[in-house]
Scaffold this motif. Structure first.
Motif, mmCIF file in Angstrom:
data_model
loop_
_atom_site.group_PDB
_atom_site.id
_atom_site.type_symbol
_atom_site.label_atom_id
_atom_site.label_comp_id
_atom_site.label_asym_id
_atom_site.label_seq_id
_atom_site.Cartn_x
_atom_site.Cartn_y
_atom_site.Cartn_z
ATOM 1 N N PHE A 26 0.969 -1.071 0.050
ATOM 2 C CA PHE A 26 0.023 -0.029 0.143
ATOM 3 C C PHE A 26 0.875 1.064 -0.088
ATOM 4 O O PHE A 26 1.874 1.002 0.682
ATOM 5 N N ASP A 27 0.344 2.389 -0.442
ATOM 6 C CA ASP A 27 0.790 3.394 -0.335
ATOM 7 C C ASP A 27 1.128 3.948 1.238
ATOM 8 O O ASP A 27 0.452 3.663 1.981
ATOM 9 N N SER A 28 2.149 4.495 1.477
ATOM 10 C CA SER A 28 2.619 4.902 3.008
ATOM 11 C C SER A 28 1.333 5.676 3.564
ATOM 12 O O SER A 28 0.969 6.509 3.004
ATOM 13 N N GLY A 29 0.957 5.137 4.507
ATOM 14 C CA GLY A 29 0.061 5.869 5.561
ATOM 15 C C GLY A 29 -1.305 5.876 5.014
ATOM 16 O O GLY A 29 -2.165 6.470 5.413
ATOM 17 N N SER A 30 -1.554 4.858 3.960
ATOM 18 C CA SER A 30 -2.859 4.856 3.410
ATOM 19 C C SER A 30 -3.336 3.420 2.720
ATOM 20 O O SER A 30 -2.518 2.564 3.136
ATOM 21 N N ALA A 31 -4.496 3.584 2.574
ATOM 22 C CA ALA A 31 -5.216 2.156 1.868
ATOM 23 C C ALA A 31 -5.061 1.958 0.591
ATOM 24 O O ALA A 31 -6.073 1.024 -0.069
ATOM 25 N N THR A 32 -4.508 2.768 -0.231
ATOM 26 C CA THR A 32 -4.198 2.643 -1.628
ATOM 27 C C THR A 32 -3.433 1.521 -2.104
ATOM 28 O O THR A 32 -1.945 1.517 -1.590
ATOM 29 N N ILE A 33 -4.008 0.427 -2.565
ATOM 30 C CA ILE A 33 -3.083 -0.846 -2.958
ATOM 31 C C ILE A 33 -2.200 -0.421 -4.138
ATOM 32 O O ILE A 33 -2.626 0.390 -5.138
ATOM 33 N N LYS A 34 -1.097 -0.903 -4.023
ATOM 34 C CA LYS A 34 0.137 -0.598 -5.177
ATOM 35 C C LYS A 34 -0.210 -1.622 -6.127
ATOM 36 O O LYS A 34 -0.818 -2.542 -6.014
ATOM 37 N N ALA A 35 -0.025 -1.120 -7.332
ATOM 38 C CA ALA A 35 -0.380 -1.942 -8.772
ATOM 39 C C ALA A 35 0.266 -3.389 -8.703
ATOM 40 O O ALA A 35 -0.517 -4.230 -9.150
ATOM 41 N N GLN A 36 1.532 -3.482 -8.146
ATOM 42 C CA GLN A 36 2.202 -4.585 -8.250
ATOM 43 C C GLN A 36 1.542 -5.753 -7.281
ATOM 44 O O GLN A 36 2.030 -6.826 -7.286
ATOM 45 N N SER A 37 0.576 -5.282 -6.455
ATOM 46 C CA SER A 37 0.185 -6.232 -5.625
ATOM 47 C C SER A 37 -1.154 -6.891 -6.351
ATOM 48 O O SER A 37 -1.514 -8.001 -5.515
ATOM 49 N N TYR A 38 -1.633 -6.751 -7.247
ATOM 50 C CA TYR A 38 -2.616 -7.403 -8.079
ATOM 51 C C TYR A 38 -2.504 -8.838 -8.379
ATOM 52 O O TYR A 38 -3.547 -9.490 -8.468
ATOM 53 N N GLY A 39 -1.116 -9.425 -8.569
ATOM 54 C CA GLY A 39 -0.955 -10.586 -8.947
ATOM 55 C C GLY A 39 -1.227 -11.477 -7.785
ATOM 56 O O GLY A 39 -2.009 -12.669 -7.958
ATOM 57 N N ILE A 40 -1.087 -11.107 -6.590
ATOM 58 C CA ILE A 40 -1.555 -11.981 -5.475
ATOM 59 C C ILE A 40 -3.176 -11.965 -5.361
ATOM 60 O O ILE A 40 -3.716 -12.944 -4.943
ATOM 61 N N ILE A 41 -3.560 -10.961 -5.288
ATOM 62 C CA ILE A 41 -5.051 -10.554 -5.240
ATOM 63 C C ILE A 41 -5.907 -11.454 -6.193
ATOM 64 O O ILE A 41 -6.825 -12.074 -6.283
ATOM 65 N N ARG A 42 -5.403 -11.568 -7.523
ATOM 66 C CA ARG A 42 -5.738 -12.389 -8.439
ATOM 67 C C ARG A 42 -5.834 -13.726 -8.345
ATOM 68 O O ARG A 42 -6.783 -14.348 -8.380
ATOM 69 N N ASP A 48 -3.883 3.357 17.861
ATOM 70 C CA ASP A 48 -5.366 3.768 17.097
ATOM 71 C C ASP A 48 -5.369 3.977 15.756
ATOM 72 O O ASP A 48 -5.777 3.479 14.759
ATOM 73 N N VAL A 49 -4.056 4.848 15.234
ATOM 74 C CA VAL A 49 -4.059 4.988 13.974
ATOM 75 C C VAL A 49 -3.703 3.774 13.112
ATOM 76 O O VAL A 49 -4.410 3.709 11.977
ATOM 77 N N ASN A 50 -2.844 2.944 13.713
ATOM 78 C CA ASN A 50 -2.426 1.716 13.030
ATOM 79 C C ASN A 50 -3.657 0.790 12.892
ATOM 80 O O ASN A 50 -3.864 -0.158 11.945
ATOM 81 N N LEU A 51 -4.363 0.661 14.029
ATOM 82 C CA LEU A 51 -5.722 -0.266 13.937
ATOM 83 C C LEU A 51 -6.813 0.132 12.975
ATOM 84 O O LEU A 51 -7.037 -0.823 12.003
ATOM 85 N N LYS A 52 -7.020 1.463 12.780
ATOM 86 C CA LYS A 52 -7.674 2.076 11.733
ATOM 87 C C LYS A 52 -7.062 1.774 10.387
ATOM 88 O O LYS A 52 -7.936 1.587 9.360
ATOM 89 N N LEU A 53 -5.881 2.011 10.255
ATOM 90 C CA LEU A 53 -5.266 1.791 8.819
ATOM 91 C C LEU A 53 -5.336 0.329 8.419
ATOM 92 O O LEU A 53 -5.768 0.092 7.375
ATOM 93 N N SER A 54 -5.134 -0.464 9.457
ATOM 94 C CA SER A 54 -5.185 -2.081 8.906
ATOM 95 C C SER A 54 -6.392 -2.344 8.751
ATOM 96 O O SER A 54 -6.629 -3.263 7.634
ATOM 97 N N GLN A 55 -7.496 -1.723 9.284
ATOM 98 C CA GLN A 55 -8.897 -1.908 8.950
ATOM 99 C C GLN A 55 -9.186 -1.770 7.361
ATOM 100 O O GLN A 55 -9.654 -2.395 6.711
ATOM 101 N N SER A 56 -8.748 -0.296 7.316
ATOM 102 C CA SER A 56 -9.070 0.100 5.807
ATOM 103 C C SER A 56 -8.262 -0.642 4.785
ATOM 104 O O SER A 56 -8.699 -0.712 3.618
ATOM 105 N N ARG A 57 -6.921 -1.182 5.117
ATOM 106 C CA ARG A 57 -6.268 -1.811 4.023
ATOM 107 C C ARG A 57 -6.915 -3.297 3.903
ATOM 108 O O ARG A 57 -7.147 -3.518 2.686
ATOM 109 N N ALA A 58 -7.587 -3.837 4.938
ATOM 110 C CA ALA A 58 -8.316 -4.922 4.654
ATOM 111 C C ALA A 58 -9.780 -4.784 3.864
ATOM 112 O O ALA A 58 -9.747 -5.770 2.956
ATOM 113 N N ARG A 89 1.538 -6.895 6.585
ATOM 114 C CA ARG A 89 1.022 -8.198 5.800
ATOM 115 C C ARG A 89 -0.636 -8.236 5.910
ATOM 116 O O ARG A 89 -1.150 -7.493 6.614
ATOM 117 N N VAL A 90 -0.843 -9.188 4.890
ATOM 118 C CA VAL A 90 -2.539 -9.335 4.750
ATOM 119 C C VAL A 90 -2.716 -10.858 4.996
ATOM 120 O O VAL A 90 -1.869 -11.686 4.474
#
Length: 518
Positions: free
Chosen positions: A416-432, A459-469, A512-513
């Motif tokens: 993900f982009d740093s500090g955000s839930a934006t998935i980096k493009a190179q991650s989509y092979g796993i999601i596929r 608290d910030v990390n908990l919210k971030l992990s939820q957003s990323r999931a 990690r996810v």
């Protein structure tokens, strides 16, 4: 500035073309300037300046179409505009970097406007050159309309052109960060699952050579005010190498890193290249008896091949090839490079496009244990190249089979982009791969769990992990059309580390996810 004889010659050329071929020009459909601002200063300035220059060039293109000759003053204006447009285009990577950490909706709107401005700049630079040289090609209206509504073939999925034509971008609200990622649904790169080496240079001081690297020349950590994090500048030179502290590569592994460039332009040498070498030694050469390498072109005035060559116990390599590729735009816009070695097979991607796939590139197994970087052909102090986020990981585990057999997998390959839930493009092979498991068995339901490192507050990390999931869940729904009722998401923050959070390697493992069968 052109001298007067050349200027006069250009005027005569333009006049001749207009007089003898009055119907030879047909303008492209005009790109509409965004009517609203994004609220990010650098983005709004970039968009405004791009369209101001675009309007100038579009006007002169209209003169040519109408048969109005260009005078000396017109040519002066076009020359100055061309210089400004080139400089503005070079600044695009810095503008894109300013989106890190911005909210999803604002990021979506900013991306649309940046891409529209980049398209306007591309048209403006090409058209200005053609007008100055009398080489404006004829295009009929059908071709123009088609061009205005389709992606440029040299544009990566992260830099999609605006496809809305007459629709105002300010009225568009992206539903999700995974919108418009159709190309990524076919992205087949899978990062290794066991981390062997990671360096984002966050533990190194600016100005120093990174602690986990060696070189026979120079190089230093640098920091930018517009791009996040520390970057390692690679110096160009003859037989000058930088070597990370890796001394054993398995038969199956992956290599990833990001590139940032500065100062590349149409004067950059055609020989300017970044070499990535797999070698049988850690000395400052390609290798003693065995090596395999790929080189990425950095030159900008033409489209140059990506080269692949190897050497195994012979006077020359069995492979020495040039693969057709125009990656000029990618090289100037912070590309992500991914390499996969599976036994003898070698593949290389630039962003989401696979350019090299050679089945027997690694002729002899278990002899190439070292990784080296080498840059050649750049002008010292003017043209610069930097890398970041070097990740080497052992591969070989099929995540699909592991999920089916064990009921749970954990991966740090979804980034993900740093500090955000934006998935980096190179991650989509796993999601596929995950989507293929779900498509194969309609009875499977999954819980997606996000984890972070310990940087930042709990608290910030908990919210971030939820957003990323949740972002991964949405990607499965939106990109791969998985039924939302089969997916749940949860965040654990930093509460369940699996490695030391005081090191870059450890942090990378903790980010990690998990996918858990329900």
């Amino acid at each position: 500035m052109l001298n007067k004889p050349l200027r006069a010659k250009l005027v005569l050329i333009v006049l001749a073309v207009i007089v003898f071929a009055p119907a030879a020009y047909s303008q492209t459909k005009k790109i509409k300037r965004p009517k609203s601002r994004v609220g990010i200063s650098s983005v709004d300035t970039f968009v405004q300046e791009s369209f101001d220059l675009y309007d100038k060039v579009y006007k002169y293109d209209g003169y040519a179409e109408a048969g109005t000759p260009l005078d000396d003053e017109d040519i002066d204006v076009l020359e100055e505009a061309l210089t400004e447009m080139t400089a503005l285009s070079d600044s695009a990577p810095d503008i894109i970097a300013d989106l890190d950490g911005v909210g999803v909706l604002k990021q979506g709107k900013a991306t649309l406007q940046i891409n529209k401005a980049k398209k306007a700049l591309k048209y403006s630079i090409t058209t200005a050159k053609e007008l100055l040289l009398g080489e404006r090609e004829r295009k009929d209206e059908q071709e123009d309309d088609s061009e205005d509504s389709s992606e440029d073939n040299n544009t990566s999925p992260n830099d999609n052109d605006d496809n809305t034509n007459d629709t105002n971008t300010e009225n568009e609200t992206p539903k999700n960060i995974s919108d418009n990622l159709e190309v990524l649904s076919k992205y087949d790169y899978i990062p290794g699952d066991k981390l062997l080496f990671f360096d984002d240079f966050s533990q190194d001081f600016v100005g120093d050579l990174p602690s986990k690297w060696n070189t026979n020349g120079s190089g230093a950590i640098v920091k930018f005010n517009t791009v996040e994090g520390n970057w390692f500048e690679l110096k160009a030179g003859y037989r000058l190498y930088v070597i990370p502290d890796i001394n054993e590569l398995p038969e199956d592994y992956t290599i990833e890193f990001d590139i940032l460039t500065s100062g590349l332009n149409n004067q950059t040498s055609s020989s300017a290249r970044l070499f990535v070498v797999l070698s049988d030694n850690n000395m400052f050469n390609d290798g003693k008896e065995h090596y395999a390498a790929a080189s990425l072109p950095l030159g900008q005035y033409g489209a140059f091949d990506i080269n692949a060559f190897n050497y195994f116990n012979r006077a020359g390599g069995a492979i020495n090839s040039g693969l057709t590729a125009d990656i000029r735009d990618e090289i100037k816009n912070q590309p992500h490079i991914a390499i996969s070695v599976t036994k003898k097979r070698y593949r290389l991607w630039v962003n989401e496009i696979k350019y090299i796939d050679i089945p027997r590139f690694i002729e002899e197994l278990n002899v190439l244990n070292f990784l080296k970087f080498h840059v050649y052909g750049l002008k010292d102090g003017e043209e610069r190249i930097f890398i970041k986020n070097l990740k080497v990981a052992e591969g070989g585990v099929d995540l699909r089979r592991k999920l089916l057999s064990e009921g749970k997998i954990s991966t740090n390959g979804i980034l993900f982009d740093s500090g955000s839930a934006t998935i980096k493009a190179q991650s989509y092979g796993i999601i596929r791969q995950i989507s293929q498991v779900l498509q194969q068995d309609a009875a499977i339901k999954l819980k997606i769990v996000g984890h972070t490192d310990a940087d930042g507050g709990d608290d910030v990390n908990l919210k971030l992990s939820q957003s990323r999931a949740e972002a991964v869940k949405q990607a499965l729904i939106d990109v791969y059309k998985i039924d939302a009722n089969r997916l749940t998401s949860e965040g654990k923050g930093e509460s369940q580390p699996i490695a030391d959070n005081s090191t870059a390697d450890g942090k990378a493992q903790n980010r990690r996810v998990e996918f858990i069968k329900q």
